[in-house]
Design an enzyme around this catalytic site. Structure first.
Site, mmCIF file in Angstrom:
data_model
loop_
_atom_site.group_PDB
_atom_site.id
_atom_site.type_symbol
_atom_site.label_atom_id
_atom_site.label_comp_id
_atom_site.label_asym_id
_atom_site.label_seq_id
_atom_site.Cartn_x
_atom_site.Cartn_y
_atom_site.Cartn_z
ATOM 1 N N ASP A 57 0.815 -1.209 0.000
ATOM 2 C CA ASP A 57 0.000 0.000 0.000
ATOM 3 C C ASP A 57 0.851 1.264 0.000
ATOM 4 O O ASP A 57 2.072 1.213 0.208
ATOM 5 C CB ASP A 57 -0.905 0.026 1.235
ATOM 6 C CG ASP A 57 -2.097 -0.900 1.096
ATOM 7 O OD1 ASP A 57 -2.385 -1.345 -0.025
ATOM 8 O OD2 ASP A 57 -2.736 -1.183 2.124
ATOM 9 N N TYR A 107 7.025 -10.137 6.472
ATOM 10 C CA TYR A 107 6.857 -8.712 6.713
ATOM 11 C C TYR A 107 7.437 -8.352 8.074
ATOM 12 O O TYR A 107 7.313 -9.100 9.037
ATOM 13 C CB TYR A 107 5.378 -8.316 6.684
ATOM 14 C CG TYR A 107 4.809 -8.192 5.280
ATOM 15 C CD1 TYR A 107 4.829 -6.970 4.612
ATOM 16 C CD2 TYR A 107 4.269 -9.294 4.631
ATOM 17 C CE1 TYR A 107 4.309 -6.850 3.343
ATOM 18 C CE2 TYR A 107 3.745 -9.186 3.357
ATOM 19 C CZ TYR A 107 3.768 -7.965 2.711
ATOM 20 O OH TYR A 107 3.261 -7.840 1.439
#
Length: 305
Positions: free
Chosen positions: A64, A128
């Site tokens: 994002d 992540y």
């Protein structure tokens, strides 16, 4: 459009990194919108390769706006004109870096892969990293070099033991619908979380010695794939546990509720603390330095992200 007579199309896997602050995510933004993605810059740089067919990057992992990547991956095809051999991976990476017009983007390495390789579908693991900092009572107390690279919390401490206990409830195969944001293109919300860890960071090199009140923390999550904003939602819930707003056992209740609109599930950690750390492929690995180049023939096999 088929290959020109005598031309050779070569497929490459490219690892690249970026600071996401200036971008509307990694994907290229088409049309006349003012927003721009990381791939807009990479595809513009790829025009200098003079491919017969315009180069398009197929990314492994979407990120994002504001999210960073230590190492993302993508595949691309380059079709050179008749009689011209394929670029070596080294030349390809050097050319992209020479022509990319944004200082926050860097190509790490490129490798030849088979023509049916797919950067997104072939990935076997994604990791992540989410960075937190405690003891930051005001925004101006955070080093300018760390701004937009971590989530500053006003609290002076976190109950890390409770966060680690809570994270155990997320491990394994579950329906993670409670941690999924609207807009996910996937039809199934079942995922397998292989690793969820909470650990102290040794300390940022960008923080001065007199700023001892600041303490950094790392959250890491590994899975083959994640739902839309799953990592940021899981992070927000674990931080709530660390701050004492939730008990570890409540995380299991939230998970089993499968309700993304519950009281605690609507919390989403800020994008600027999130980094895509690595993408792994079977027989390829995940650290670009560990991937071995395949034989030179365009139809050759890879020799072990």
């Amino acid at each position: 459009m088929g290959p020109a007579s005598g031309s050779v199309t070569a497929r490459y896997l490219v690892y690249f990194q970026y600071l996401g602050t200036d971008f509307n995510g990694v994907a290229a933004v088409r049309g006349s919108q003012r927003a721009i993605g990381v791939l807009n810059y990479l595809e513009e740089a790829a025009k200098r390769l003079n491919s017969v067919v315009p180069v398009r990057f197929t990314i492994s992992s979407r990120t994002d706006a504001g999210v960073h990547a230590l190492s993302n991956a993508a595949h691309l095809d380059v079709q050179r004109r008749s009689g011209q051999p394929p670029f070596s991976p080294e030349v390809l990476a050097e050319a992209l870096n020479a022509h990319v017009r944004h200082p926050a983007i860097r190509v790490l390495q490129a490798f030849r892969v088979p023509s049916d390789f797919h950067a997104r579908h072939a990935a076997t693991s994604r990791t992540y990293l989410y960075r937190l900092v405690t003891g930051c009572h005001r925004p101006d107390q955070l080093s300018v070099f760390e701004r937009n690279r971590c989530w500053p919390l006003r609290a002076d401490c976190l109950d890390v033991d409770a966060m680690q206990e809570a994270a155990q409830h997320l491990l394994g195969t579950h329906d993670f619908r409670a941690f999924q944001s609207a807009g996910s293109p996937t039809t199934s919300s079942v995922r397998t979380l292989r690793r969820a860890s909470v650990s102290p960071d040794p300390g940022s090199p960008f923080v001065l010695a007199q700023e001892k009140r600041l303490h950094f923390w790392n959250l890491e999550f590994e899975s083959r794939s994640f739902l839309y904003r799953q990592v940021r939602r899981m992070t927000a819930v674990l931080v709530a546990v660390g701050l004492g707003a939730l008990r570890p056992a409540q995380v299991k209740v939230i998970l089993e509720s499968r309700d993304p609109l519950g009281r605690h599930q609507t919390r989403v950690a800020p994008a600027h603390g999130l980094f895509l750390k690595s993408v792994l492929y079977e027989n390829l690995g995940g650290n670009p330095a560990c991937v071995q180049q395949e034989s030179q023939g365009p139809g050759g096999r890879e020799t072990p992200g």
